[in-house]
Design a protein around this motif. Structure first.
Motif, mmCIF file in Angstrom:
data_model
loop_
_atom_site.group_PDB
_atom_site.id
_atom_site.type_symbol
_atom_site.label_atom_id
_atom_site.label_comp_id
_atom_site.label_asym_id
_atom_site.label_seq_id
_atom_site.Cartn_x
_atom_site.Cartn_y
_atom_site.Cartn_z
ATOM 1 N N THR A 125 2.468 10.446 0.547
ATOM 2 C CA THR A 125 2.673 9.964 -1.025
ATOM 3 C C THR A 125 2.752 8.473 -1.088
ATOM 4 O O THR A 125 2.375 7.880 -2.016
ATOM 5 C CB THR A 125 4.067 10.704 -1.697
ATOM 6 O OG1 THR A 125 3.870 12.059 -1.259
ATOM 7 C CG2 THR A 125 3.976 10.660 -3.124
ATOM 8 N N ARG A 126 3.481 7.685 -0.141
ATOM 9 C CA ARG A 126 3.457 6.129 -0.289
ATOM 10 C C ARG A 126 2.128 5.846 -0.162
ATOM 11 O O ARG A 126 1.628 4.554 -0.767
ATOM 12 C CB ARG A 126 4.219 5.773 0.657
ATOM 13 C CG ARG A 126 5.820 5.589 0.554
ATOM 14 C CD ARG A 126 6.459 4.818 1.633
ATOM 15 N NE ARG A 126 6.386 5.606 2.914
ATOM 16 C CZ ARG A 126 7.254 6.123 3.447
ATOM 17 N NH1 ARG A 126 8.290 6.556 2.804
ATOM 18 N NH2 ARG A 126 6.854 6.553 4.635
ATOM 19 N N GLN A 127 1.354 6.447 0.607
ATOM 20 C CA GLN A 127 -0.251 5.923 0.702
ATOM 21 C C GLN A 127 -0.998 6.168 -0.687
ATOM 22 O O GLN A 127 -1.763 5.348 -1.096
ATOM 23 C CB GLN A 127 -0.875 6.648 1.754
ATOM 24 C CG GLN A 127 -2.404 6.181 2.151
ATOM 25 C CD GLN A 127 -2.634 4.710 2.350
ATOM 26 O OE1 GLN A 127 -1.668 4.138 3.054
ATOM 27 N NE2 GLN A 127 -3.538 4.217 1.500
ATOM 28 N N TRP A 128 -0.922 7.135 -1.237
ATOM 29 C CA TRP A 128 -1.501 7.602 -2.355
ATOM 30 C C TRP A 128 -1.030 6.307 -3.450
ATOM 31 O O TRP A 128 -1.757 5.941 -4.159
ATOM 32 C CB TRP A 128 -0.926 8.898 -2.997
ATOM 33 C CG TRP A 128 -1.553 10.069 -2.583
ATOM 34 C CD1 TRP A 128 -1.716 10.567 -1.236
ATOM 35 C CD2 TRP A 128 -2.390 10.982 -3.345
ATOM 36 N NE1 TRP A 128 -2.509 11.661 -0.961
ATOM 37 C CE2 TRP A 128 -2.800 11.814 -2.279
ATOM 38 C CE3 TRP A 128 -2.597 11.320 -4.584
ATOM 39 C CZ2 TRP A 128 -3.565 13.183 -2.654
ATOM 40 C CZ3 TRP A 128 -3.132 12.402 -4.873
ATOM 41 C CH2 TRP A 128 -3.629 13.450 -3.956
ATOM 42 N N LEU A 129 0.165 6.064 -3.549
ATOM 43 C CA LEU A 129 0.746 4.936 -4.367
ATOM 44 C C LEU A 129 0.241 3.714 -3.915
ATOM 45 O O LEU A 129 -0.286 2.732 -4.959
ATOM 46 C CB LEU A 129 2.247 4.755 -4.187
ATOM 47 C CG LEU A 129 2.902 3.871 -5.180
ATOM 48 C CD1 LEU A 129 2.828 4.397 -6.617
ATOM 49 C CD2 LEU A 129 4.607 4.023 -4.686
ATOM 50 N N ARG A 130 0.193 3.285 -2.871
ATOM 51 C CA ARG A 130 -0.630 2.094 -2.391
ATOM 52 C C ARG A 130 -2.097 1.895 -2.476
ATOM 53 O O ARG A 130 -2.598 0.961 -2.942
ATOM 54 C CB ARG A 130 -0.326 1.769 -0.884
ATOM 55 C CG ARG A 130 1.062 1.333 -0.503
ATOM 56 C CD ARG A 130 0.888 0.781 0.813
ATOM 57 N NE ARG A 130 0.756 1.628 2.123
ATOM 58 C CZ ARG A 130 1.833 2.665 2.421
ATOM 59 N NH1 ARG A 130 3.096 2.580 2.173
ATOM 60 N NH2 ARG A 130 1.266 3.314 3.361
#
Length: 174
Positions: A125-130
């Protein structure tokens, strides 16, 4: 009236995504969410007697917390300017809502796609945000993010059709 509008469409299948709003809180109530699902699906099943349902679990999100911090006086003013520090914390309630939805579908003989698991959890999910797939509010997704959501659900549905039936024992793939 809303149920009659759904019935008028004469759907062959209804896909329902829920749990995001229920889980976006600091005091998540499984009992309240279960009761809401019982009420909603009771009405829906009464309206669409022979239509199958597929539920999706909520996608991961973050809870926003703003804390008031000491502010400086404005230049030439005796009043302090309010300042807030905003932080985001991974929303663990999403997994609670997902477990609840999975349990509900097993108990009621419905199919379920675990979108939360398919997206890969907190690290992904952090990767989706980034990568710009998640909106800066840390809750909603961008057009690209929702397109990817739709692709995950569509791939799972197509996979279940290719296998010849909806496999209700494999909650992560329908």
């Amino acid at each position: 009236k809303y149920m009659q509008r759904i019935k008028a469409v004469e759907p062959d299948l209804v896909i329902i995504s829920l749990g995001t709003n229920d889980s976006y809180c600091f005091k998540f109530s499984e009992t309240e969410m279960w009761g809401n699902m019982e009420t909603f699906f009771g009405m829906l099943q009464q309206t669409l007697e022979d239509v199958p349902f597929v539920l999706t679990t909520p996608p991961p999100s973050y809870l926003r917390r703003s804390v008031k911090v000491a502010g400086k006086n404005r230049k030439g003013s005796k009043r302090r300017r309010n300042r807030y520090r905003t932080t985001y914390h991974f929303n663990d309630n999403t997994e609670k809502a997902s477990r609840l939805i999975r349990s509900y579908t097993v108990e009621h003989g419905m199919a379920c796609f675990d979108l939360s698991a398919a997206m890969g959890g907190e690290a992904e999910t952090r990767q989706w945000l980034r990568s710009g797939l998640m909106h800066t509010d840390h809750i909603h997704y961008t057009v690209g993010g929702y397109t990817r959501h739709g692709g995950l659900v569509a791939d799972a549905l197509l996979g279940s059709i290719v296998r010849g039936k909806m496999d209700r024992s494999d909650q992560s793939k329908l």
